[in-house]
Design a protein around this motif. Structure first.
Motif, PDB file in Angstrom:
ATOM      1  N   UNK A  88       0.791  -1.006  -0.032  1.00  0.00           N
ATOM      2  CA  UNK A  88      -0.116  -0.010  -0.188  1.00  0.00           C
ATOM      3  C   UNK A  88       1.079   1.139  -0.181  1.00  0.00           C
ATOM      4  N   UNK A  89       0.523   2.262  -0.895  1.00  0.00           N
ATOM      5  CA  UNK A  89       1.302   3.305  -1.103  1.00  0.00           C
ATOM      6  C   UNK A  89       0.458   4.670  -1.325  1.00  0.00           C
TER       7      UNK A  89
ATOM      8  N   UNK B 173      -2.922   0.273  -3.812  1.00  0.00           N
ATOM      9  CA  UNK B 173      -2.665  -0.968  -3.420  1.00  0.00           C
ATOM     10  C   UNK B 173      -2.237  -1.581  -4.500  1.00  0.00           C
ATOM     11  N   UNK B 174      -0.861  -2.294  -4.697  1.00  0.00           N
ATOM     12  CA  UNK B 174      -0.323  -2.720  -5.763  1.00  0.00           C
ATOM     13  C   UNK B 174       0.288  -4.112  -5.520  1.00  0.00           C
TER      14      UNK B 174
ATOM     15  N   UNK C  39      -3.049 -11.215  -9.255  1.00  0.00           N
ATOM     16  CA  UNK C  39      -1.449 -10.984  -8.968  1.00  0.00           C
ATOM     17  C   UNK C  39      -0.747 -12.015  -9.448  1.00  0.00           C
ATOM     18  N   UNK C  40      -1.165 -13.331  -9.758  1.00  0.00           N
ATOM     19  CA  UNK C  40      -0.651 -14.339 -10.098  1.00  0.00           C
ATOM     20  C   UNK C  40       0.031 -14.207 -11.736  1.00  0.00           C
TER      21      UNK C  40
ATOM     22  N   UNK D 160      -2.977  -2.774  -9.860  1.00  0.00           N
ATOM     23  CA  UNK D 160      -3.171  -1.387  -9.248  1.00  0.00           C
ATOM     24  C   UNK D 160      -4.656  -1.159  -8.995  1.00  0.00           C
ATOM     25  N   UNK D 161      -4.827  -1.002  -7.539  1.00  0.00           N
ATOM     26  CA  UNK D 161      -6.178  -0.831  -7.162  1.00  0.00           C
ATOM     27  C   UNK D 161      -5.932   0.624  -6.491  1.00  0.00           C
ATOM     28  N   UNK D 162      -6.959   1.356  -6.831  1.00  0.00           N
ATOM     29  CA  UNK D 162      -6.873   2.861  -6.503  1.00  0.00           C
ATOM     30  C   UNK D 162      -8.227   3.144  -5.703  1.00  0.00           C
TER      31      UNK D 162
END
Length: 291
Positions: free
Chosen positions: A1-2, A14-15, A43-44, A49-51
């Motif tokens: 999370x960034x 969240x990436x 992600x596999x 990239x969830x915003x």
């Protein structure tokens, strides 16, 4: 999370994973938490990239309504993706997030490899109907500020639109309510004022210009959005509609396993073909999928 600051607005992202980027946009009252189960699958094979959209989750909720308008939101996300070196990307948007994703695809088509829209719409075609809906949205925004988030969530989760969510487990419904309650009154109210269906630009006239593959998904019991999406599929050249039985507005919750399979299949196919066409689909094709 960034957290990233774009145009003086702090965005929460969240990436996960690596590969071709996939952008995930939640619906009204949602957040990146909407996508946690799906992200574990995506992600596999993809960079996910969830915003959190402005006014939601941990993204800032500024008092200036202009920061919530579609144009400003799209510009902010474009800057964010450039900073992340995530262009072009596959896009998935649910409800309000679907409307944002569709607007973005119309405005920044070169940023969009493929587009998956769940229970989304291009806005309201009739100008008088838009004005009437905008008045309703502004009245609801004022109600949120006056009564607070808890009272609003009580009202919101009991709308007929979400009746089918009573089929969900108590654990799932409790988690959904808890997530909604984390939003702020200012953020939710200004999201309605800035990018609700009543105030967003009408996009019906733009649909025929979309060149990327488009997957539309609607729940069979959500009759209003099934009708809207059938009309959309007839206008978007490279599109396919899937109507999911025994599901309402939130297909990602109500038919989670099937939904995950559809999303993975669509983005995998689009990646293989460079996002240029949708295999085995013709304009307006519609498939009804069972469990």
């Amino acid at each position: 999370m960034t957290h990233y600051t774009i145009n003086n607005l702090g965005y929460h992202v969240e990436e996960r994973g690596t590969g071709n980027p996939v952008v995930l946009l939640h619906g009204f009252t949602g957040s990146t938490e909407t996508w946690r189960p799906l992200m574990s699958e995506l992600e596999k094979g993809f960079r996910v990239i969830a915003i959190d959209l402005p006014g939601h989750g941990q993204t800032e909720a500024p008092p200036n309504i202009d920061r919530y308008r579609m144009e400003a939101v799209a510009d902010g996300i474009a800057g964010l993706l450039e900073q992340l070196d995530a262009v072009p990307a596959h896009w998935l948007g649910y409800s309000m997030g679907g409307r944002v994703a569709l607007y973005f695809a119309c405005r920044f088509p070169l940023f969009v490899r493929s587009l998956l829209l769940e229970s989304a719409s291009p806005g309201i075609l009739d100008a008088n109907d838009r004005v009437a809906r905008a008045k309703q949205d502004f009245a609801l925004a004022q109600r949120i500020e006056q009564e607070g988030v808890t009272h609003f969530v009580d009202y919101w989760q009991n709308l007929p639109l979400f009746d089918t969510q009573q089929r969900l487990s108590e654990e799932t419904r409790t988690a959904l309510r808890t997530q909604r309650l984390r939003n702020s009154a200012t953020g939710l109210a200004n999201s309605l004022r800035g990018m609700s269906t009543g105030v967003q630009p009408e996009l019906w006239s733009e649909l025929s210009n979309l060149g990327m593959p488009v997957q539309l998904i609607a729940g069979e019991d959500d009759r209003k959005f099934v009708d809207i999406n059938r009309r959309m599929a007839a206008k978007i050249p490279n599109s396919r509609l899937m109507v999911i039985p025994n599901s309402g507005h939130a297909v990602h919750l109500e038919a989670a396993g099937l939904y995950s399979d559809l999303v993975l299949d669509f983005f995998s196919d689009a990646s293989k073909h460079g996002g240029q066409h949708l295999p085995n689909a013709k304009k307006g094709n519609e498939y009804e999928r069972g469990d």
